[in-house]
Write a protein that holds these residues in place. Structure first.
Motif, short mmCIF file in Angstrom:
data_model
loop_
_atom_site.label_atom_id
_atom_site.label_comp_id
_atom_site.label_asym_id
_atom_site.label_seq_id
_atom_site.Cartn_x
_atom_site.Cartn_y
_atom_site.Cartn_z
N PHE A 1 0.82 -1.21 0.00
CA PHE A 1 0.00 0.00 0.00
C PHE A 1 0.86 1.27 0.00
O PHE A 1 0.60 2.19 -0.78
N PRO A 2 1.92 1.34 0.84
CA PRO A 2 2.75 2.55 0.82
C PRO A 2 3.42 2.78 -0.53
O PRO A 2 3.70 3.92 -0.89
N VAL A 3 3.69 1.70 -1.26
CA VAL A 3 4.39 1.86 -2.54
C VAL A 3 3.43 2.37 -3.62
O VAL A 3 3.73 3.34 -4.32
N PHE A 4 2.27 1.75 -3.73
CA PHE A 4 1.43 2.14 -4.87
C PHE A 4 0.52 3.33 -4.57
O PHE A 4 -0.08 3.88 -5.49
N THR A 5 0.40 3.71 -3.30
CA THR A 5 -0.40 4.91 -3.02
C THR A 5 0.46 6.05 -2.50
O THR A 5 0.05 7.20 -2.52
N GLY A 6 1.64 5.72 -1.98
CA GLY A 6 2.46 6.75 -1.33
C GLY A 6 1.92 7.11 0.05
O GLY A 6 2.36 8.07 0.68
N ARG A 7 0.96 6.37 0.53
CA ARG A 7 0.35 6.65 1.83
C ARG A 7 0.25 5.38 2.66
O ARG A 7 0.49 4.29 2.15
N MET A 8 -0.12 5.54 3.93
CA MET A 8 -0.27 4.37 4.79
C MET A 8 -1.74 4.18 5.13
O MET A 8 -2.46 5.13 5.36
N TYR A 9 -2.15 2.92 5.14
CA TYR A 9 -3.54 2.61 5.49
C TYR A 9 -3.76 2.79 6.98
O TYR A 9 -2.82 2.97 7.75
N GLN A 10 -5.03 2.72 7.37
CA GLN A 10 -5.35 2.86 8.79
C GLN A 10 -5.25 1.50 9.46
O GLN A 10 -5.99 0.58 9.15
N LYS A 11 -4.33 1.46 10.38
CA LYS A 11 -3.94 0.18 10.97
C LYS A 11 -5.10 -0.52 11.67
O LYS A 11 -5.32 -1.72 11.51
N LYS A 12 -5.85 0.25 12.44
CA LYS A 12 -6.92 -0.37 13.23
C LYS A 12 -7.97 -0.99 12.30
O LYS A 12 -8.46 -2.10 12.54
N LEU A 13 -8.28 -0.25 11.24
CA LEU A 13 -9.28 -0.78 10.30
C LEU A 13 -8.72 -2.00 9.57
O LEU A 13 -9.45 -2.94 9.27
N GLY A 14 -7.42 -1.97 9.29
CA GLY A 14 -6.79 -3.12 8.63
C GLY A 14 -6.92 -4.37 9.48
O GLY A 14 -7.24 -5.46 8.99
N LYS A 15 -6.70 -4.20 10.78
CA LYS A 15 -6.78 -5.38 11.65
C LYS A 15 -8.23 -5.84 11.83
O LYS A 15 -8.50 -7.05 11.92
N ALA A 16 -9.13 -4.86 11.89
CA ALA A 16 -10.55 -5.23 11.97
C ALA A 16 -10.93 -6.03 10.72
O ALA A 16 -11.63 -7.05 10.79
N HIS A 17 -10.42 -5.58 9.58
CA HIS A 17 -10.67 -6.29 8.32
C HIS A 17 -10.16 -7.72 8.41
O HIS A 17 -10.85 -8.67 8.03
N PHE A 18 -8.95 -7.86 8.94
CA PHE A 18 -8.40 -9.22 9.03
C PHE A 18 -9.26 -10.10 9.92
O PHE A 18 -9.64 -11.21 9.54
N TRP A 19 -9.54 -9.64 11.14
CA TRP A 19 -10.21 -10.53 12.09
C TRP A 19 -11.62 -10.87 11.62
O TRP A 19 -12.07 -12.01 11.77
N LEU A 20 -12.31 -9.87 11.04
CA LEU A 20 -13.66 -10.18 10.53
C LEU A 20 -13.58 -11.17 9.37
O LEU A 20 -14.41 -12.08 9.25
#
Lengths: 649, 101
Positions: free
Chosen positions: A452-471
C-alpha cells in the motif's frame, strides 16, 4: 452469391495486407507510449514523452506497467464487490429451506455469475495487478517486455465483464428474452447447450475475452522475466513472487487457449448446429474433460501467485529469510507440471473406467506433497522468528491456517472412495472456498496492505486493517467450516431451496448449518466494507509515507528492489519536485483533518520500529498507541505463547 | 554429468521433487503388479501413461530448472571471486570503489 463471397474474400485479403503493412512499419515494439509521436509509424521512437497526459486520457492510453497494474487492481476490486454481493445474495436465500429472497432462476443466475466473477474477473486480474506493478520492479526491468500488449490485455477485460454480466442488465430491457446465464460456472453440457437464453452466448463470449486477455498477459510476463531482468538478477536470486508468476504464466499458456477452444465449440453447438458435445459427437464427457483440463490448472493459476506473495511477505515480518527458498521454488514448478495430470479427479463419479480413476488419484495425491512442502517452509520460517503482527503479516498467517484446512480437505477428495461419497455436496464447496477466499483472497489482501505505501504513497489505517483481518478470518471459517459440515450431512450443492434435502439429513440441522454459513457471510461482508472504506479513504487522505523503508526491512537485510525504487522515487521527488515550502504545503493540506506537526513527522507504519510508532499519535491510529504496539512484537524465544495471546487480543 | 551440473547443496534442494516422483513410482509399480480390474492394453496403457508422463515431466523440469539455478549461482560466485581478487590487487588505490569488470 459466389460473386459476393469472392468480393468478401478479396476484401479480407486487402485487410490482411493492410494489417501486415502496419505491423511491418512498427520499428520499436517497446517504445513507451504510442501517443508520444514515435513508434507506430516508424518515426521517432525514443522516450520523448517525459510526462504522462493528465486526467482520464492518462488512464485510457497508458502503457506504463504501474498504471496498468493499478487499472487491473481497480477492476478486480470492483469485480470482488460485485461477486461478493452476489455471494451475500446466495447466503440470504439459503437462510430458510424454502428460500428467503429470490426465485430459483435468479438464484441460479447469481450462483453462476458469482463463480465466474470471482474466478475470472477478480482472481486472475488481482494477480495481474500485483504482477504488472511489481514484477518489473522486483526484477529490475524498465517495464514489461511488450507494454502495448499489456495495455490491450487489460482493455479486453471491461468488455468481458460487461458481456458476462449482460444478462442481468438486458433482462428488464428485453422483457426477459435475454437473461443472465444459469449454467453454473462449469457450464456442463447438455444443460449449457440446451438453454436457449442468448445471455449464455454473451457470457461465453465474455469469458473468451477474459481468456484471451489472460493469455496475452501470460506471454508478456514470460517474455519479461526471461528477457528484461536487470543485470544483477538471475535464476539463482530471482524473487519468489516472480517465480510463481512465471510458473502461473506457463500454466495459463497451456490452459486458457484450451478453454477458449472449448468455449468456441460450445458456442458452435449452441448456434451453428454442430455436435461436439451432443451424444452423437463427443458427448457430455468431452466437455467435462476439456473444461477440467483447463479448470484444475486454473486452481493453481489462481493460487500459486498468492503463495508467492506470502512467501515474499511472511519472512519480512518474521525477521528472517524464507526457510528453504529453493524448496519453495522447485515445489512451485512441481505443482506446475502435476497440475495438468489431475483434471479427472473432478469426474470420479461420471462412470469413467476405474483404472483411469486410479491414475488420476495417484497424481492428485502426489501434488499434495509440494503444496505441503510450502506450508512447512512457512511454518518453519515463523518458528522462533521475531514476529511483527502487522496487517499483512496477519493475513499471511491467516493464509497458512486456511490453506491447511482447505488443502487437507482437498487431499480427501483426491481419494476415489471418499470423493464418491462427498462429490457434489457442500463439502466440495467448503473445501474450495477455503482456498479461493481463505487463501487466494487472504494472499491478495496481504499484498495490498504490504505494498500500500508503494502504490499509493500513503499508509492505510492500521486499526481498520486489523478489523478487516479478524472479521475476514472469523467470517471465512464460520462460513466455510459450516459448509464442510453441511457436506458431511449430505447437503447437495447448487440447490436454491433445500426442503427436498430433508431426506438426507434432519432439516433442522441443515437449516442451522446454512444459517451459520450465512452469519459468517455477513461477518465477511462487514469486514470487506471496512476494507473498501480503509482502502479508499487512506488512499485519499492517509498519512503520506515519506520514508523509503516503511516496514523497517533493512534491519533484517530484506529490503527488496521495489522498496528501493520507492525510496528512490521519494528522494527524487524531494530534490527536483519544487520548493520545500510547496512540499510541506501539500502535506499539511492533505492532513487538514486535524493533523498536527507531530503527525506529519511520522508515518503510521503498522509494524515499523516500535520506538517510532510509540511516539505516533495519529488520529488514524486511535487504537492505543505504544502499548499495543509493544505487545505486537513477539520476540523470539521467551514466552511467545503468552505474548502472542496478548497480541491476539 | 549430474555431479558437474549440480553440487551437493543443489542436489539436496532437488530432493523436494523426488518425493512426489517417488509417490508416482510407487503407484506405477503397484498398478503394474496388482490390477483388480484386469489388464486391457488401451485402458491400462493410458492408466500407466498418465502417471509416467507426469512423473517424467516433473523430473525433466526439475533437472532443467535446477541446472539453470545452479549455473546462475556458479556465475555469481565466480563474479564475486573475481571482484574480490581485483579489489585485493588494486589495494588502497581504488579507495573501496567497485572495480569495473
Amino acid at each position: 452469391m459466389a460473386a459476393e463471397q469472392l468480393l468478401l474474400t478479396g476484401l479480407m485479403g486487402v485487410l490482411l495486407l493492410v494489417v501486415i503493412a502496419l505491423l511491418g512499419r512498427v520499428e520499436d515494439w517497446r517504445s513507451y507510449t504510442p501517443l508520444a509521436g514515435g513508434g507506430a509509424y516508424g518515426g521517432d521512437s525514443a522516450h520523448v514523452h517525459e510526462e504522462k497526459p493528465a486526467g482520464l486520457i492518462r488512464w485510457l492510453t497508458t502503457v506504463d506497467h504501474k498504471d496498468i497494474g493499478l487499472l487491473y487492481g481497480t477492476y478486480a476490486i470492483i469485480a470482488f464487490a460485485v461477486g461478493g454481493l452476489m455471494a451475500v445474495g446466495i447466503r440470504l436465500q439459503l437462510i430458510t429451506p424454502e428460500g428467503t429472497a429470490f426465485g430459483n432462476q435468479f438464484y441460479n443466475a447469481i450462483l453462476t455469475s458469482h463463480g465466474i466473477t470471482m474466478l475470472f474477473l477478480f482472481g486472475t486480474p488481482i494477480i495481474a495487478a500485483f504482477a504488472n506493478y511489481f514484477v518489473p520492479l522486483l526484477i529490475g526491468a524498465d517495464d514489461m517486455a511488450f507494454p502495448r500488449i499489456n495495455a490491450i490485455a487489460f482493455w479486453l477485460l471491461p468488455p468481458g465483464a460487461i458481456l458476462i454480466w449482460a444478462g442481468f442488465f438486458l433482462e428488464p430491457l428485453t422483457g426477459g428474452t435475454i437473461q443472465a446465464a444459469q449454467t453454473s460456472w462449469t457450464m456442463y453440457t447438455p444443460l449449457s447447450v440446451e438453454q436457449v437464453n442468448p445471455g449464455v452466448d454473451l457470457m461465453l463470449l465474455g469469458l473468451h475475452l477474459t481468456g484471451v486477455s489472460a493469455t496475452m498477459g501470460a506471454i508478456n510476463f514470460i517474455a519479461t522475466i526471461f528477457t528484461e531482468r536487470g543485470d544483477d538478477v538471475n535464476w539463482a536470486n530471482l524473487d519468489i513472487f516472480s517465480w510463481t508468476i512465471l510458473t502461473q504464466s506457463a500454466l495459463i499458456l497451456f490452459a486458457f487457449p484450451l478453454l477458449g477452444s472449448a468455449l468456441v465449440m460450445l458456442l458452435m453447438d449452441r448456434n451453428l448446429g454442430t455436435l461436439f458435445f451432443a451424444q452423437e459427437g463427443g458427448g457430455a464427457m468431452l466437455w467435462q474433460h476439456l473444461f477440467w483440463f483447463f479448470g484444475h490448472p486454473e486452481v493453481y493459476i489462481l493460487v500459486l501467485p498468492p503463495m508467492g506473495l506470502v512467501s515474499l511477505i511472511l519472512p519480512k515480518f518474521a525477521g528472517r529469510k524464507l526457510f528453504g527458498f529453493k524448496f519453495v521454488v522447485y515445489s512451485t514448478l512441481a505443482i506446475g507440471v502435476l497440475s495438468f495430470g489431475v483434471w479427472a479427479h473432478h469426474m470420479f463419479s461420471t462412470g469413467m473406467d476405474p483404472r483411469l480413476q486410479a491414475s488420476f488419484m495417484a497424481v492428485s495425491l502426489a501434488i499434495a506433497v509440494p503444496s505441503a512442502v510450502k506450508t512447512f517452509n512457512w511454518i518453519t520460517t515463523l518458528w522462533n522468528g521475531s514476529l511483527r503482527l502487522t496487517t499483512p503479516m496477519l493475513f499471511c498467517i491467516g493464509f497458512v491456517s486456511n490453506f491447511i484446512i482447505g488443502g487437507i480437505t482437498g487431499v480427501f477428495l483426491a481419494s476415489v472412495p471418499v470423493d464418491l461419497i462427498l462429490h457434489d455436496t457442500y463439502y466440495v464447496v467448503g473445501h474450495f472456498h477455503y482456498i479461493v477466499m481463505g487463501v487466494i483472497g487472504f494472499g491478495a489482501f496481504a499484498g495490498i496492505y504490504y505494498w500500500f505505501p508503494v502504490f499509493t504513497g500513503r499508509m492505510y489505517q492500521k486499526k481498520l486493517g486489523k478489523a478487516h483481518f479478524w472479521l475476514s478470518m472469523v467470517g471465512t471459517n464460520v462460513t466455510f467450516f459450516a459448509m464442510l459440515l453441511l457436506g458431511y450431512l449430505g447437503m447437495p450443492r447448487r440447490y436454491a431451496t433445500y426442503e427436498v434435502a430433508a431426506g438426507v439429513a434432519p432439516l433442522d440441522l441443515l437449516t442451522l448449518s446454512h444459517q451459520a454459513a450465512s452469519v459468517g457471510a455477513l461477518i465477511l461482508l462487514i469486514g470487506q466494507i471496512i476494507f473498501v472504506w480503509n482502502f479508499a479513504q487512506s488512499w485519499l487522505e492517509g498519512p503520506e509515507v515519506d520514508e523509503g523503508d516503511p516496514w523497517d526491512l533493512e534491519k533484517t537485510g530484506q529490503k527488496t528492489k521495489e522498496f528501493q525504487w520507492h525510496e528512490d522515487r521519494i528522494s527524487t521527488a524531494l530534490t527536483d519536485g519544487g520548493s520545500e515550502s510547496g512540499e510541506s504545503g501539500t502535506t499539511s493540506e492533505l492532513r487538514s483533518d486535524g493533523g498536527s506537526e507531530s503527525e506529519e513527522e511520522e508515518v503510521v507504519t503498522d509494524g515499523g520500529s516500535t520506538s517510532e510508532e510509540s511516539g505516533t499519535s495519529s488520529e488514524l491510529r486511535s487504537d492505543g498507541g505504544s502499548e499495543s504496539e509493544e505487545e505486537e512484537v513477539v520476540t523470539d524465544g521467551g514466552s511467545t505463547s503468552e505474548e502472542s495471546g496478548t497480541s491476539s487480543e | 554429468m549430474s555431479e558437474k551440473v549440480f553440487d551437493r547443496e543443489t542436489l539436496l534442494d532437488l530432493t523436494v521433487n523426488v518425493i512426489p516422483f517417488g509417490i508416482l513410482v510407487i503407484f506405477f509399480v503397484g498398478y503394474l503388479l496388482f490390477s483388480p480390474w484386469g489388464f486391457d492394453s488401451v485402458i491400462s496403457g493410458i492408466q500407466l501413461a498418465i502417471i509416467a508422463v507426469f512423473g517424467i515431466g516433473l523430473m525433466i523440469l526439475t533437472y532443467y530448472s535446477g541446472a539453470a539455478v545452479s549455473k546462475a549461482e556458479m556465475r555469481t560466485e565466480a563474479a564475486l571471486e573475481a571482484e574480490e581478487t581485483a579489489e585485493l590487487e588494486s589495494g588502497d588505490e581504488t579507495d573501496g570503489e567497485e572495480t569495473p569488470e
